[in-house]
Design an enzyme around this catalytic site. Structure first.
Site, PDB file in Angstrom:
ATOM      1  N   CYS A  84     -32.629 -38.389 -11.453  1.00 42.27           N
ATOM      2  CA  CYS A  84     -32.361 -37.403 -10.731  1.00 42.27           C
ATOM      3  C   CYS A  84     -31.795 -37.562  -9.320  1.00 42.27           C
ATOM      4  O   CYS A  84     -32.030 -38.612  -8.611  1.00 42.27           O
ATOM      5  CB  CYS A  84     -34.184 -37.131 -10.393  1.00 42.27           C
ATOM      6  N   GLU A 118     -29.785 -13.671 -16.764  1.00 42.97           N
ATOM      7  CA  GLU A 118     -30.975 -13.989 -16.035  1.00 42.97           C
ATOM      8  C   GLU A 118     -32.416 -13.170 -16.618  1.00 42.97           C
ATOM      9  O   GLU A 118     -33.223 -13.873 -16.494  1.00 42.97           O
ATOM     10  CB  GLU A 118     -30.843 -13.539 -14.751  1.00 42.97           C
TER      11      GLU A 118
END
Length: 344
Positions: free
Chosen positions: A200, A35
């Site tokens: 999507c 991260e």
């Protein structure tokens, strides 16, 4: 479970990323490291750095015990070096205050250097399965488009609105999968340029798509001209080919990295400056090709100046100076323009 999450999870099961190196195994330490590396950096760039990092620092205590120079050396080229310094400091704090284990509470995790609210939430969701909404750059883009949220996402009011939306859409279960799914959607489908709206899974109720205004979201940061600065980087070179390097102060640009000496005065005064600062006698000066290095908040115009020097012993008295031989280099973190000049 919100319908948004149901459709997103179904898409992720068939089209998401399931073989990233920090997912095998998905431990708190590896998720945290990924991260931090992924902040403002693409996955393809991060993977080789992550693999080298974890090969050297397999555990959090390994990272905490390492010299900062070695951490910065392995980070060299990834940019945004404050991330590496914060990573190292956070590892040391975790060993000192949390017995070497990353906290599993949002407040304690967010208190560590370099870990903000969204990063902490992503770690807890992926490593511990906690229901934690996240709001990284990819997620902001997805939510701004899906809900047609006006304004620049860096504005406080817009951020608050996005956090409310993120919280409402985050399901109670499958936290790790959902977190990865919404990040993947932004990285693979709802991209900054040329989004693949036809692929999507949540396009049916995307307000920006319905209005034909996907390209308008998220709205950009208000433009401002980047200041221009100039400096010279000195390659003060001994007869054996080694050059003088100095460690930068912990704060500021290239903080904690090793850099060529910077000089911004009159060239007629350079010889006297070298004598007073380093006890060196410069020879004939030769200017190299200048180039521009762009930071987030200014552009730095760099002129390299090559200069043979003698004698060399005086500068060794300073702890933050050393002679660096590119033929047999020590493992140090180098500022990117310095690496460019030393290994061109």
């Amino acid at each position: 479970m919100p319908e948004f999450a149901t459709r997103l999870l179904a898409w992720h099961a068939r089209a998401g990323r399931h073989d990233l190196p920090w997912q095998r195994p998905r431990t708190p330490y590896r998720v945290w490291l990924s991260e931090i590396m992924l902040q403002q950096t693409q996955v393809a760039t991060v993977i080789p750095y992550f693999e080298r990092f974890t090969a050297r620092f397999a555990t959090l205590p390994d990272l905490a015990a390492a010299p900062l120079d070695e951490v910065l050396h392995l980070w060299t080229g990834l940019g945004y070096y404050a991330r590496a310094r914060n990573l190292h400091r956070a590892a040391q704090q975790v060993c000192e205050q949390h017995s070497g284990q990353l906290p599993s509470e949002l407040e304690a995790l967010s208190a560590l250097p370099g870990i903000g609210r969204s990063t902490a939430a992503a770690i807890l969701a992926q490593a511990h399965g906690q229901r934690q909404p996240i709001l990284d750059g990819n997620v902001k883009r997805v939510l701004c488009r899906h809900r047609a949220v006006p304004g620049w996402p860096g504005e406080t009011a817009v951020q608050k609105q996005l956090w409310r939306i993120a919280d409402a859409l985050t399901p109670a279960g499958q936290a790790a999968d959902y977190t990865q799914a919404i990040m993947d959607l932004g990285a693979l489908v709802c991209t900054r340029a040329r989004p693949r709206c036809a692929d999507c899974p949540v396009s049916a109720d995307c307000l920006a798509r319905a209005a034909g205004s996907v390209a308008d979201y998220p709205q950009p940061r208000p433009r401002r001209a980047l200041p221009q600065r100039r400096t010279c980087l000195l390659l003060l070179r001994r007869a054996d080919g080694s050059v003088l390097l100095e460690r930068r102060p912990p704060a500021g640009i290239w903080g904690g990295l090793w850099s060529l000496p910077q000089y911004e005065g009159d060239l007629d005064s350079l010889s006297e400056w070298c004598r007073q600062r380093y006890g060196l006698l410069p020879g004939a000066l030769q200017a190299g090709d200048g180039f521009v290095h762009t930071f987030s908040h200014f552009r730095l115009h760099i002129t390299p100046l090559e200069c043979p020097v003698s004698p060399a012993d005086a500068v060794l008295d300073a702890p933050d100076r050393l002679w660096y031989n590119p033929i047999n280099p020590p493992r140090l973190g180098l500022a990117a323009p310095v690496r460019r000049l030393l290994f061109a």
